[in-house]
Enzyme design. Structure first.
Site, PDB file in Angstrom:
ATOM      1  N   GLY A 134     -30.536 -17.518 -29.664  1.00 52.31           N
ATOM      2  CA  GLY A 134     -30.675 -17.026 -31.043  1.00 52.31           C
ATOM      3  C   GLY A 134     -30.209 -18.082 -32.046  1.00 52.31           C
ATOM      4  O   GLY A 134     -30.864 -18.311 -33.077  1.00 52.31           O
ATOM      5  N   HIS A 135     -29.084 -18.743 -31.740  1.00 51.98           N
ATOM      6  CA  HIS A 135     -28.613 -19.807 -32.640  1.00 51.98           C
ATOM      7  C   HIS A 135     -29.619 -20.967 -32.676  1.00 51.98           C
ATOM      8  O   HIS A 135     -29.883 -21.543 -33.737  1.00 51.98           O
ATOM      9  CB  HIS A 135     -27.260 -20.347 -32.147  1.00 51.98           C
ATOM     10  N   TYR A 191     -20.263 -20.503 -29.605  1.00 52.53           N
ATOM     11  CA  TYR A 191     -20.717 -19.905 -28.345  1.00 52.53           C
ATOM     12  C   TYR A 191     -22.223 -19.662 -28.436  1.00 52.53           C
ATOM     13  O   TYR A 191     -22.710 -18.555 -28.279  1.00 52.53           O
ATOM     14  CB  TYR A 191     -19.948 -18.615 -28.024  1.00 52.53           C
ATOM     15  N   GLN A 251     -12.798 -11.984 -40.954  1.00 51.30           N
ATOM     16  CA  GLN A 251     -13.798 -10.925 -40.720  1.00 51.30           C
ATOM     17  C   GLN A 251     -13.477 -10.092 -39.488  1.00 51.30           C
ATOM     18  O   GLN A 251     -14.270  -9.254 -39.091  1.00 51.30           O
ATOM     19  CB  GLN A 251     -15.212 -11.508 -40.664  1.00 51.30           C
ATOM     20  N   SER A 277     -23.249 -13.485 -28.777  1.00 50.55           N
ATOM     21  CA  SER A 277     -22.155 -14.157 -28.053  1.00 50.55           C
ATOM     22  C   SER A 277     -21.285 -13.119 -27.356  1.00 50.55           C
ATOM     23  O   SER A 277     -20.719 -13.371 -26.300  1.00 50.55           O
ATOM     24  CB  SER A 277     -21.301 -14.968 -29.030  1.00 50.55           C
TER      25      SER A 277
HETATM   26  O1  PAF Z   1     -23.042 -14.068 -38.098  1.00 48.97           O
HETATM   27  C1  PAF Z   1     -22.041 -14.783 -37.884  1.00 48.97           C
HETATM   28  O2  PAF Z   1     -21.971 -15.514 -36.899  1.00 48.97           O
HETATM   29  C2  PAF Z   1     -20.888 -14.771 -38.879  1.00 48.97           C
HETATM   30  O3  PAF Z   1     -20.685 -13.517 -39.412  1.00 48.97           O
HETATM   31  C3  PAF Z   1     -21.035 -15.837 -39.984  1.00 48.97           C
HETATM   32  C4  PAF Z   1     -22.255 -15.567 -40.848  1.00 48.97           C
HETATM   33  C5  PAF Z   1     -21.157 -17.222 -39.355  1.00 48.97           C
HETATM   34  C6  PAF Z   1     -19.809 -15.816 -40.893  1.00 48.97           C
HETATM   35  O4  PAF Z   1     -18.640 -16.086 -40.183  1.00 48.97           O
END
Ligand code: PAF
Length: 281
Positions: free
Chosen positions: A36-37, A32, A61, A186
């Site tokens: 920033g990405h 998504y 997570q 996101s």
């Molecule tokens: O920052 C994130 O998007 C997530 O925590 C990561 C580092 C991709 C690990 O799933």
């Protein structure tokens, strides 16, 4: 641009690049994508000759009552953006490619993981540290790029990489903000129009604290009170999770603001939980 689901295919291609002398940059994401990405991808392209991104909504997570199922996803759009911005390979595994059904091996950085976001998200950083370690093993990058919005995550990953002797340079990249100051995330997609209108007040509160510090206020208890008051006035729909003043490298809490001090905050707003941080001195 290549797109692979299976770790072995990724490993083989990246190994052939390394053999030919390429410098591999890695941008781990949960998809998504927003600006920033793309900034992480740009940073990777500036320092590396091949850029690998991963898109994986990592189940380990997320807590049992968190937003794993609802987490926003749009793989086709992400892949189009990755291609347009010069990513060479996107690794898009599913949970089955990343975890055995009986997965029971974890990477933990407990001292740094239990405070701040870890206090309200038990197990979150164990899941992050574990998946990032696995991704490092699969991709074997020279450099890996992370956003500074997730400051605690960045400190934990730096510590994990150093303590486990991972041959990866961890690069932090500055927070990318909307025009009104809201840190890009996101999860901002969860906000209603009314919540979105109030959300920039989180960063505005951190800037307000910065001005108070510049004016000579350094007592953390008074600054915390000032921050709470600011949010009560400007962000009444939100519920503060924490506002803390810490040493940026160790995350140790400060009693007075002295160089270097980072203010970190998290706030529940509707279905979202916003985080932000700002260097005060
Ligand atoms: O920052 C994130 O998007 C997530 O925590 C990561 C580092 C991709 C690990 O799933």
């Amino acid at each position: 641009m290549e797109m692979f689901r299976h770790p072995d295919t990724v490993r083989d291609l990246v190994a052939s690049w390394r053999f030919r002398g390429h410098r591999i940059g890695f941008v781990p994401t949960m998809g998504y994508w927003h600006a920033g990405h793309l900034r992480l991808v740009e940073a990777a392209r500036a320092r590396c000759t091949k850029v690998v991104a991963s898109i994986f909504v990592n189940p380990t997570q997320f807590g049992p009552n968190e937003d794993l199922a609802a987490y926003p996803r749009n793989l086709d759009r992400d892949l189009a953006l990755a291609q347009r911005h010069g990513v060479d390979l996107v690794f898009c595994p599913g949970p089955a490619e990343m975890y055995e059904p009986e997965h029971d091996t974890w990477v933990e950085v407990p001292r740094l993981s239990q405070r701040l976001c870890g206090a309200s998200r038990p197990g979150h950083f164990r899941g992050v540290a574990t998946v990032v370690t696995k991704l490092f093993w699969i991709i074997q990058p020279h450099l890996a790029f992370f956003g500074e919005k997730d400051w605690q995550q960045l400190v934990i990953i730096r510590t994990m990489a150093r303590q486990l002797s991972c041959p990866v340079e961890i690069v932090g990249c500055p927070i990318v903000r909307e025009a009104d100051g809201l840190a890009m995330s996101s999860r901002n997609a969860y906000l209603t129009a009314e919540e979105r209108a109030q959300a920039p007040a989180l960063f505005a509160m951190l800037q307000h604290l910065h001005r108070l510090v510049e004016a000579g206020q350094t007592d953390v208890a008074s600054l915390t009170e000032a921050g709470r008051e600011y949010l009560a006035t400007h962000l009444p729909l939100g519920r503060l999770d924490y506002l803390q003043f810490v040493h940026p490298d160790t995350l140790e809490p400060r009693l007075v603001v002295e160089p270097p001090t980072l203010a970190m905050a998290a706030l529940f707003l509707g279905k979202a939980r916003l985080i932000d941080n700002h260097r005060l001195v």
